[in-house]
Design a protein around this motif. Structure first.
Motif, PDB file in Angstrom:
ATOM      1  N   VAL A 224      40.023  25.089  53.928  1.00  7.96           N
ATOM      2  CA  VAL A 224      41.087  26.070  54.077  1.00  7.96           C
ATOM      3  C   VAL A 224      41.872  25.691  55.326  1.00  7.96           C
ATOM      4  CG1 VAL A 224      41.652  28.515  54.341  1.00  7.96           C
ATOM      5  CG2 VAL A 224      39.621  27.850  53.039  1.00  7.96           C
ATOM      6  N   GLU A 225      43.190  25.432  55.161  1.00  8.57           N
ATOM      7  CA  GLU A 225      44.011  24.975  56.281  1.00  8.57           C
ATOM      8  C   GLU A 225      45.484  25.239  55.976  1.00  8.57           C
ATOM      9  OE1 GLU A 225      43.269  20.771  56.592  1.00  8.57           O
ATOM     10  OE2 GLU A 225      43.866  20.419  54.527  1.00  8.57           O
ATOM     11  N   MET A 226      46.314  24.999  56.961  1.00  5.36           N
ATOM     12  CA  MET A 226      47.753  25.145  56.776  1.00  5.36           C
ATOM     13  C   MET A 226      48.238  24.082  55.801  1.00  5.36           C
ATOM     14  SD  MET A 226      48.603  27.745  58.543  1.00  5.36           S
ATOM     15  CE  MET A 226      50.358  27.623  58.328  1.00  5.36           C
ATOM     16  N   GLU A 227      49.156  24.461  54.919  1.00  2.00           N
ATOM     17  CA  GLU A 227      49.717  23.535  53.952  1.00  2.00           C
ATOM     18  C   GLU A 227      50.295  22.301  54.659  1.00  2.00           C
ATOM     19  OE1 GLU A 227      52.875  23.689  50.243  1.00  2.00           O
ATOM     20  OE2 GLU A 227      52.987  25.215  51.806  1.00  2.00           O
ATOM     21  N   GLY A 228      49.977  21.121  54.133  1.00  2.00           N
ATOM     22  CA  GLY A 228      50.507  19.880  54.695  1.00  2.00           C
ATOM     23  C   GLY A 228      49.730  19.346  55.886  1.00  2.00           C
ATOM     24  N   SER A 229      48.686  20.030  56.312  1.00  7.40           N
ATOM     25  CA  SER A 229      47.891  19.552  57.444  1.00  7.40           C
ATOM     26  C   SER A 229      47.194  18.265  57.061  1.00  7.40           C
ATOM     27  CB  SER A 229      46.884  20.617  57.848  1.00  7.40           C
ATOM     28  OG  SER A 229      46.247  20.260  59.053  1.00  7.40           O
ATOM     29  N   VAL A 230      46.899  17.440  58.038  1.00  5.45           N
ATOM     30  CA  VAL A 230      46.236  16.147  57.806  1.00  5.45           C
ATOM     31  C   VAL A 230      44.868  16.375  57.216  1.00  5.45           C
ATOM     32  CG1 VAL A 230      45.333  14.074  58.887  1.00  5.45           C
ATOM     33  CG2 VAL A 230      47.467  15.078  59.696  1.00  5.45           C
TER      34      VAL A 230
ATOM     35  N   VAL B  58      35.891  14.015  62.234  1.00  4.75           N
ATOM     36  CA  VAL B  58      35.847  13.175  61.040  1.00  4.75           C
ATOM     37  C   VAL B  58      34.580  13.515  60.266  1.00  4.75           C
ATOM     38  CG1 VAL B  58      34.728  11.225  62.221  1.00  4.75           C
ATOM     39  CG2 VAL B  58      35.988  10.824  60.103  1.00  4.75           C
ATOM     40  N   ALA B  59      34.701  13.608  58.949  1.00  6.61           N
ATOM     41  CA  ALA B  59      33.562  13.932  58.087  1.00  6.61           C
ATOM     42  C   ALA B  59      33.032  12.663  57.428  1.00  6.61           C
ATOM     43  CB  ALA B  59      33.991  14.934  57.015  1.00  6.61           C
ATOM     44  N   HIS B  60      31.709  12.516  57.483  1.00  7.51           N
ATOM     45  CA  HIS B  60      31.020  11.395  56.840  1.00  7.51           C
ATOM     46  C   HIS B  60      30.017  11.965  55.838  1.00  7.51           C
ATOM     47  CE1 HIS B  60      32.082   7.932  59.548  1.00  7.51           C
ATOM     48  NE2 HIS B  60      32.451   8.942  60.304  1.00  7.51           N
ATOM     49  N   PRO B  61      30.341  11.951  54.535  1.00  5.58           N
ATOM     50  CA  PRO B  61      29.372  12.439  53.561  1.00  5.58           C
ATOM     51  C   PRO B  61      28.191  11.478  53.450  1.00  5.58           C
ATOM     52  CG  PRO B  61      31.203  11.422  52.430  1.00  5.58           C
ATOM     53  CD  PRO B  61      31.557  11.449  53.898  1.00  5.58           C
ATOM     54  N   ILE B  62      27.040  12.028  53.145  1.00  4.09           N
ATOM     55  CA  ILE B  62      25.861  11.217  52.857  1.00  4.09           C
ATOM     56  C   ILE B  62      25.699  11.285  51.342  1.00  4.09           C
ATOM     57  CG2 ILE B  62      23.380  10.954  53.230  1.00  4.09           C
ATOM     58  CD1 ILE B  62      23.823  12.409  55.946  1.00  4.09           C
ATOM     59  N   GLY B  63      26.187  10.276  50.644  1.00  3.76           N
ATOM     60  CA  GLY B  63      26.271  10.333  49.184  1.00  3.76           C
ATOM     61  C   GLY B  63      27.497  11.139  48.790  1.00  3.76           C
ATOM     62  N   GLU B  64      27.439  11.778  47.636  1.00  2.91           N
ATOM     63  CA  GLU B  64      28.556  12.592  47.168  1.00  2.91           C
ATOM     64  C   GLU B  64      28.526  13.974  47.807  1.00  2.91           C
ATOM     65  OE1 GLU B  64      28.982  12.988  42.950  1.00  2.91           O
ATOM     66  OE2 GLU B  64      28.762  10.841  42.601  1.00  2.91           O
ATOM     67  N   ALA B  65      29.712  14.518  48.056  1.00  2.00           N
ATOM     68  CA  ALA B  65      29.809  15.874  48.602  1.00  2.00           C
ATOM     69  C   ALA B  65      31.031  16.567  48.013  1.00  2.00           C
ATOM     70  CB  ALA B  65      29.899  15.834  50.122  1.00  2.00           C
TER      71      ALA B  65
ATOM     72  N   TRP C 145      38.095  11.906  48.650  1.00  3.82           N
ATOM     73  CA  TRP C 145      38.890  12.994  49.205  1.00  3.82           C
ATOM     74  C   TRP C 145      39.964  13.498  48.240  1.00  3.82           C
ATOM     75  CZ3 TRP C 145      36.685  15.660  52.772  1.00  3.82           C
ATOM     76  CH2 TRP C 145      35.697  15.021  53.553  1.00  3.82           C
ATOM     77  N   GLY C 146      39.803  13.138  46.956  1.00  2.90           N
ATOM     78  CA  GLY C 146      40.663  13.734  45.954  1.00  2.90           C
ATOM     79  C   GLY C 146      40.412  15.241  45.942  1.00  2.90           C
ATOM     80  N   ALA C 147      41.430  16.013  45.603  1.00  7.28           N
ATOM     81  CA  ALA C 147      41.297  17.466  45.736  1.00  7.28           C
ATOM     82  C   ALA C 147      41.952  18.218  44.593  1.00  7.28           C
ATOM     83  CB  ALA C 147      41.903  17.928  47.049  1.00  7.28           C
ATOM     84  N   LYS C 148      41.433  19.408  44.378  1.00 14.47           N
ATOM     85  CA  LYS C 148      42.030  20.388  43.470  1.00 14.47           C
ATOM     86  C   LYS C 148      42.512  21.538  44.333  1.00 14.47           C
ATOM     87  CE  LYS C 148      40.899  23.679  39.792  1.00 14.47           C
ATOM     88  NZ  LYS C 148      42.156  23.508  39.097  1.00 14.47           N
ATOM     89  N   THR C 149      43.794  21.831  44.261  1.00 20.81           N
ATOM     90  CA  THR C 149      44.317  22.980  44.986  1.00 20.81           C
ATOM     91  C   THR C 149      43.951  24.241  44.220  1.00 20.81           C
ATOM     92  OG1 THR C 149      46.137  21.697  45.913  1.00 20.81           O
ATOM     93  CG2 THR C 149      46.393  24.100  45.895  1.00 20.81           C
TER      94      THR C 149
ATOM     95  N   LEU D 173      39.510  22.243  46.956  1.00 19.60           N
ATOM     96  CA  LEU D 173      38.179  21.714  46.718  1.00 19.60           C
ATOM     97  C   LEU D 173      38.284  20.196  46.720  1.00 19.60           C
ATOM     98  CD1 LEU D 173      35.192  21.968  45.925  1.00 19.60           C
ATOM     99  CD2 LEU D 173      35.948  22.172  43.534  1.00 19.60           C
ATOM    100  N   HIS D 174      37.523  19.550  47.607  1.00 25.10           N
ATOM    101  CA  HIS D 174      37.534  18.088  47.729  1.00 25.10           C
ATOM    102  C   HIS D 174      36.228  17.510  47.210  1.00 25.10           C
ATOM    103  CE1 HIS D 174      41.062  17.589  50.423  1.00 25.10           C
ATOM    104  NE2 HIS D 174      40.764  18.827  50.761  1.00 25.10           N
ATOM    105  N   TRP D 175      36.324  16.333  46.607  1.00 28.89           N
ATOM    106  CA  TRP D 175      35.161  15.526  46.264  1.00 28.89           C
ATOM    107  C   TRP D 175      35.279  14.231  47.048  1.00 28.89           C
ATOM    108  CZ3 TRP D 175      34.879  10.508  44.733  1.00 28.89           C
ATOM    109  CH2 TRP D 175      33.608  10.034  44.380  1.00 28.89           C
ATOM    110  N   THR D 176      34.153  13.759  47.576  1.00 25.83           N
ATOM    111  CA  THR D 176      34.178  12.472  48.267  1.00 25.83           C
ATOM    112  C   THR D 176      32.798  11.846  48.313  1.00 25.83           C
ATOM    113  OG1 THR D 176      34.982  11.279  50.209  1.00 25.83           O
ATOM    114  CG2 THR D 176      33.808  13.359  50.607  1.00 25.83           C
TER     115      THR D 176
END
Length: 107
Positions: free
Chosen positions: A101-107, A89-96, A15-19, A30-33
């Motif tokens: 797009v959401e409000m800043e600071g949202s969970v 809740v998101a469950h990737p199957i392998g890499e995704a 769930w690391g991300a690039k803003t 953009l998230h990778w997980t």
């Protein structure tokens, strides 16, 4: 200006991300997980677009006064819209790779 090759993006942790942008408090990231997230309810609406990979999106809905868990498989190109109050809740199957797009600071 910036070009981002989503399929090439990785992060050091799940769930690391690039803003990409913050437009008046609405973030596009953009998230990778390769690991599930956690059950949560965002502070506002959320747009969740799978750019690469496959994600099982679990969410809970009220049906007949009962909270029922549902699941949908999202392929690359699919979009999940979480309205205010949608527990999910998101469950990737392998890499995704996912555009969120959401409000800043949202969970």
């Amino acid at each position: 200006m910036e070009i981002i090759r989503a399929k090439e993006f990785t992060a050091e942790r799940a769930w690391g991300a690039k803003t990409i942008a913050n437009m008046k408090g609405v973030t596009t990231r953009l998230h990778w997980t390769d690991q599930p997230y956690k059950w949560h309810i965002n502070d506002g609406e959320e747009v969740f677009a799978v750019l690469d990979g496959v994600v099982e999106m679990h969410y809970r809905e009220d049906k007949n006064s009962t909270r029922v868990e549902q699941c949908v498989v999202l392929q690359a190109g699919d979009i999940f819209f979480a309205s205010v109050g949608t527990e999910h809740v998101a469950h990737p199957i392998g890499e995704a790779r996912i555009l969120v797009v959401e409000m800043e600071g949202s969970v």
